[in-house]
Design a protein around this motif. Structure first.
Motif, PDB file in Angstrom:
ATOM      1  N   ILE A  75     -16.195 -89.114   5.361  1.00 29.88           N
ATOM      2  CA  ILE A  75     -16.461 -90.281   5.852  1.00 29.88           C
ATOM      3  C   ILE A  75     -15.775 -91.471   6.714  1.00 29.88           C
ATOM      4  O   ILE A  75     -16.096 -92.593   7.440  1.00 29.88           O
ATOM      5  N   VAL A 104     -21.569 -84.443   3.888  1.00 28.33           N
ATOM      6  CA  VAL A 104     -20.457 -84.715   3.341  1.00 28.33           C
ATOM      7  C   VAL A 104     -19.212 -84.237   2.388  1.00 28.33           C
ATOM      8  O   VAL A 104     -18.476 -84.429   2.384  1.00 28.33           O
ATOM      9  N   GLU A 155     -24.213 -97.861  -0.106  1.00 24.17           N
ATOM     10  CA  GLU A 155     -24.762 -96.214  -1.085  1.00 24.17           C
ATOM     11  C   GLU A 155     -23.327 -95.053  -1.866  1.00 24.17           C
ATOM     12  O   GLU A 155     -23.227 -94.971  -1.160  1.00 24.17           O
ATOM     13  N   PRO A 156     -23.113 -95.616  -2.537  1.00 25.46           N
ATOM     14  CA  PRO A 156     -21.885 -95.312  -3.109  1.00 25.46           C
ATOM     15  C   PRO A 156     -22.620 -93.718  -3.805  1.00 25.46           C
ATOM     16  O   PRO A 156     -20.912 -93.000  -3.568  1.00 25.46           O
ATOM     17  N   ASP A 157     -23.524 -93.584  -3.188  1.00 28.60           N
ATOM     18  CA  ASP A 157     -23.808 -91.822  -3.503  1.00 28.60           C
ATOM     19  C   ASP A 157     -22.689 -90.735  -2.888  1.00 28.60           C
ATOM     20  O   ASP A 157     -22.321 -89.970  -2.893  1.00 28.60           O
ATOM     21  N   PHE A 158     -22.223 -90.785  -1.457  1.00 32.92           N
ATOM     22  CA  PHE A 158     -21.602 -90.691  -0.570  1.00 32.92           C
ATOM     23  C   PHE A 158     -20.905 -90.470  -1.065  1.00 32.92           C
ATOM     24  O   PHE A 158     -19.624 -89.275  -1.355  1.00 32.92           O
ATOM     25  N   LEU A 159     -19.789 -91.914  -2.118  1.00 36.62           N
ATOM     26  CA  LEU A 159     -18.709 -91.289  -2.725  1.00 36.62           C
ATOM     27  C   LEU A 159     -18.307 -90.583  -3.851  1.00 36.62           C
ATOM     28  O   LEU A 159     -17.400 -89.469  -4.111  1.00 36.62           O
ATOM     29  N   SER A 189     -11.716 -88.043   1.711  1.00 36.74           N
ATOM     30  CA  SER A 189     -13.063 -89.359   1.844  1.00 36.74           C
ATOM     31  C   SER A 189     -12.468 -89.222   3.262  1.00 36.74           C
ATOM     32  O   SER A 189     -13.381 -89.466   4.488  1.00 36.74           O
ATOM     33  N   THR A 220     -17.273 -94.324   9.413  1.00 31.57           N
ATOM     34  CA  THR A 220     -17.121 -95.409   9.295  1.00 31.57           C
ATOM     35  C   THR A 220     -16.417 -96.500  10.755  1.00 31.57           C
ATOM     36  O   THR A 220     -16.937 -97.191  11.113  1.00 31.57           O
ATOM     37  N   TRP A 277     -20.999 -95.615   3.332  1.00 30.46           N
ATOM     38  CA  TRP A 277     -21.289 -95.669   2.185  1.00 30.46           C
ATOM     39  C   TRP A 277     -20.721 -96.879   1.676  1.00 30.46           C
ATOM     40  O   TRP A 277     -20.583 -96.597  -0.073  1.00 30.46           O
ATOM     41  N   LEU A 334     -25.827 -85.546   1.923  1.00 27.65           N
ATOM     42  CA  LEU A 334     -24.642 -85.857   1.061  1.00 27.65           C
ATOM     43  C   LEU A 334     -24.272 -84.415   1.227  1.00 27.65           C
ATOM     44  O   LEU A 334     -23.184 -83.900   0.691  1.00 27.65           O
TER      45      LEU A 334
END
Lengths: 204, 204, 204
Positions: free
Chosen positions: B43, B13, B62-66, B39, B47, B59, B10
């Motif tokens: 990512i 990112v 796991e929306p944590d990244f966004l 973004s 991706t 992602w 994280l």
């Protein structure tokens, strides 16, 4: 309803194809350039969405979309040949309809797939704006969506309302209608009154 | 260890998101432009890696990244509003940590998937550098990674050491640590002493 | 025949890698820039095709392709170091062979996958031209394929003949040969006599 949705979807694709064709016209591209720019604008966002969600890419299964792109590009070229001017204002309005519909299609496809509401909103917005972003990158323009009037923001707004509608127990049809109208009306208002997000005033 | 890795991931990112936000600032983009550039930088590489290996895009699950991207972009904007300057040197160092970690994550994911060591090194490097490349392309810059100080090369170096460590029978944890430290230290040295690959002296 | 096809395929990849290397040379990129541009040009189209059809990306399974790219890039660099000039005319001819072969490989792969003839023609053309398009976008050039001599059109022509040949009951080998020769000869004729699609004369 499925049949009806399909026709609106085709219309959205056609409108975006027209916008790609106009860009190719400005950039003095040849016939193949027109086809590429029209296609990238019209199906770029949906293609990326389907690849990221690992779903079958929508136009591979239904070549209707490619026929709609070619028809839209050809009609646009004929129009430009005869008139040498273009109804930009009408195009903006049509584009707003396309954007609203693409957004809702992306939202629905992502939710069907099992994505969280947050990811669904990301996917709806991506479906709506990514084609235009790639079009601008190919043509060496700073993408309009990153600095102009409210555009992507209208997708996010529509997406939030769509998700809220579903959370409150409304049917999918109602949620779609609400999401679409929200996106559309915010976008039309932004065009009419030149609403913008604040732009950074960075030094260099 | 998994939890610990997740937090560093994280952090990587977030660092890359800051670098995308800075670019958006220089290019006078609006709020959505900031989110897109942050973004894409953070990512984009992962991706592409997941799409090429046909793995679930990380992602989406796991929306944590966004969330990390949005938090990093928001903090950067607030910082810029108040100070109008930015600690570029600290950012470069943080970016080196992000690069090293992304590289090792890409290597491990590819090897888990069953890729050959050579392909794994390609995937690690792609994870580390592709996001920045897309960021530069969107902003109409010749990508920095293609002509500046040692950057991608540090990923290749770290990847080779990672693979060698595994071939020599070391555990995955040790291989990861070695690959990460190798990438990191070569990158920091390149920043400190301006090491570069030779640049072509083409006419034109 | 499979072995023979594989060698021609590698040759096509190498030729496109040379064209990417030349572009990196003109743009003063470093060693990693050369590798990225050579790779993107050579495998960009096929990678996109495989991701859209949801097939395993071809070079992940067979690293031969990446070795061919590196060898081609290295040889090109040595050549440029010693001579400072380049046989552009020979490269154009070699590129025409690469294009013809990539087109036919894309057609066959899409038809094997079960795509309709129309989609297969799209996929063949995409395999042939997309790598060069991405190369030009990264280097901030308006993509050559969108405004120069007949290029993509030759893929479409070859694709139509390939599909017609199969529809008329010819074997796959014959269809491939016909599609390849059609693409190749139209492309060579376009180079020789500067055939172009009409370019839009848009105002601004």
């Amino acid at each position: 309803m499925g049949q009806w949705l399909h026709w609106i979807d085709l219309l959205g694709v056609a409108v975006f194809a027209v916008s790609g064709t106009l860009m190719a016209y400005r950039k003095h591209m040849d016939g193949f350039g027109v086809v590429v720019l029209a296609s990238v604008t019209a199906i770029g966002g949906g293609t990326l969405r389907d690849m990221i969600l690992d779903l079958p890419v929508f136009w591979v299964q239904e070549p209707d979309f490619l026929y709609a792109i070619m028809a839209a590009a050809a009609l646009t070229i004929f129009w430009l040949r005869f008139t040498h001017k273009f109804p930009y204002q009408s195009l903006l309005v049509a584009d707003a309809f396309g954007l609203a519909f693409f957004n809702v299609m992306g939202l629905q496809k992502a939710l069907n797939y099992g994505a969280t509401p947050f990811i669904a909103i990301v996917m709806g917005t991506m479906t709506g704006v990514f084609g235009g972003l790639i079009r601008d990158v190919i043509c060496r323009e700073i993408p309009l969506v990153l600095k102009g009037e409210l555009y992507a923001t209208t997708c996010i707004f529509g997406g939030v309302l769509y998700v809220l509608a579903q959370t409150m127990g409304l049917s999918i049809s109602w949620a779609m209608l609400i999401g679409m109208l929200a996106t559309l009306s915010l976008r039309l208002a932004a065009i009419r009154w030149h609403w913008q997000l604040p732009v950074f005033q960075g030094s260099h």
